[in-house]
Design an enzyme around this catalytic site. Structure first.
Site, short mmCIF file in Angstrom:
data_model
loop_
_atom_site.label_atom_id
_atom_site.label_comp_id
_atom_site.label_asym_id
_atom_site.label_seq_id
_atom_site.Cartn_x
_atom_site.Cartn_y
_atom_site.Cartn_z
N GLY A 18 0.80 -1.22 0.00
CA GLY A 18 0.00 0.00 0.00
C GLY A 18 0.84 1.26 0.00
O GLY A 18 1.90 1.35 -0.63
N ASP A 38 7.22 -4.64 9.24
CA ASP A 38 5.84 -5.04 8.94
C ASP A 38 5.63 -6.44 9.50
O ASP A 38 6.60 -7.18 9.70
CB ASP A 38 5.61 -5.04 7.41
N ASP A 64 5.19 -7.18 14.98
CA ASP A 64 3.86 -6.67 15.29
C ASP A 64 4.11 -5.33 15.97
O ASP A 64 4.67 -5.28 17.09
CB ASP A 64 3.13 -7.63 16.22
N TYR A 156 -12.25 4.42 14.65
CA TYR A 156 -11.19 4.83 13.74
C TYR A 156 -10.93 6.33 13.86
O TYR A 156 -9.78 6.77 13.95
CB TYR A 156 -11.58 4.47 12.30
N LYS A 160 -7.39 8.26 14.97
CA LYS A 160 -6.69 9.21 14.11
C LYS A 160 -6.61 10.59 14.75
O LYS A 160 -5.65 11.33 14.53
CB LYS A 160 -7.35 9.25 12.73
N ASP A 190 -6.65 4.57 -2.97
CA ASP A 190 -6.92 3.31 -3.67
C ASP A 190 -5.90 2.26 -3.27
O ASP A 190 -4.94 1.98 -3.98
CB ASP A 190 -6.90 3.54 -5.18
N THR A 191 -6.11 1.70 -2.09
CA THR A 191 -5.31 0.60 -1.56
C THR A 191 -6.29 -0.44 -1.04
O THR A 191 -7.49 -0.18 -0.93
CB THR A 191 -4.42 1.07 -0.40
N PRO A 192 -5.82 -1.63 -0.68
CA PRO A 192 -6.73 -2.60 -0.05
C PRO A 192 -7.43 -2.03 1.18
O PRO A 192 -8.62 -2.27 1.41
CB PRO A 192 -5.80 -3.77 0.30
#
Length: 255
Positions: A18, A38, A64, A156, A160, A190-192
């Site tokens: 991403g 990651d 993690d 969410y 943030k 536009d990412t997963p």
């Protein structure tokens, strides 16, 4: 311009795919030695191997990012391979989308761990490297959701908002020690991650159709849009920019 990160040693958390993956590639192309941290071992190692084959200095370390011991071990692994860290892109994050009364305490704890605690742990592990050098740049991925509320995204949005203030507070505390810290606030990308957000919001009746997104921000953002913003804030081009929030949202926040 090229070589905007020449001589820098950077870590990108969530740097395998991403926007994080785009930043790992761009930072390397601009001269940085890059440590990708990651939990996606397959994607992270594949990206590191590909960039190394292309002639860049890139290593992958699995962690993690919500677990202190794993973060500290991964940062130590990157530093041992590349040298003391002076750029950190705190990008790792995820999303929970549910009607508020359907959320559970586990959802709250999970999302704050991944989105907020990870920034604390990564920054806490990297700051001593920067302080020893008398200089460093930290970039944190926040969101338009830090200031624009959306139904079914209470958790969410709260994470943030915390990211937003975390970046500002770090900037204030460490400004006079040569450390800069700024936040990037993406719109719909536009990412997963972004496509899953659209899918779930649509399921709960929020209009995030192509037409609605075009009206709000002109087009879907691309991972490279975020990577270029992170590059600017990480580079010496932004040496007098700290405690700022850079909205990368095609004008969503200007309406």
């Amino acid at each position: 311009m090229a070589g905007r990160l020449a001589g820098k040693i950077a870590i990108v958390s969530g740097g395998a795919t991403g926007c994080g993956g785009a930043a790992s590639r761009l930072f390397a192309a601009e001269g940085a030695a890059v440590g990708i941290i990651d939990r996606n071992v397959a994607a992270g190692q594949a990206l590191a191997d590909a960039l190394t084959t292309d002639g860049y200095r890139v290593v992958f370390a699995r962690a993690d990012v919500a677990v202190k011991a794993e973060v500290e071990a991964a940062v130590a692994e990157v530093a041992a391979a590349l040298g003391p860290i002076n750029v950190l892109f705190n990008h790792a994050g995820t999303i929970v989308i549910k009607p508020f009364l359907e959320t559970e305490e586990e959802d709250w704890d999970f999302l704050f761990d991944v989105n907020v605690k990870s920034m604390y742990l990564m920054t806490r592990a990297v700051l001593p490297h920067m302080l020893a050098q008398g200089k460093g740049a930290i970039v944190c991925t926040s969101s338009i959701s830090a200031v624009y509320a959306t139904p079914n995204e209470v958790l969410y949005d709260a994470t943030k908002g915390a990211c937003h203030m975390f970046a500002r507070a770090i900037a204030v505390e460490f400004r006079d020690k040569g450390i800069r810290c700024n936040a990037i606030c993406p719109g719909f990308i536009d990412t997963p991650h972004g496509q899953r957000e659209v899918e779930l919001l649509t399921r709960y009746g929020v209009d995030v159709s192509d037409g609605a997104i075009k009206a709000a921000q002109g087009r879907f953002g691309q991972p490279e849009d975020i990577a270029r913003a992170a590059l600017y804030l990480a580079s010496d081009d932004a040496e007098f920019v700290t405690g700022a929030q850079l909205f990368v949202d095609g004008g969503f926040s200007a309406v």
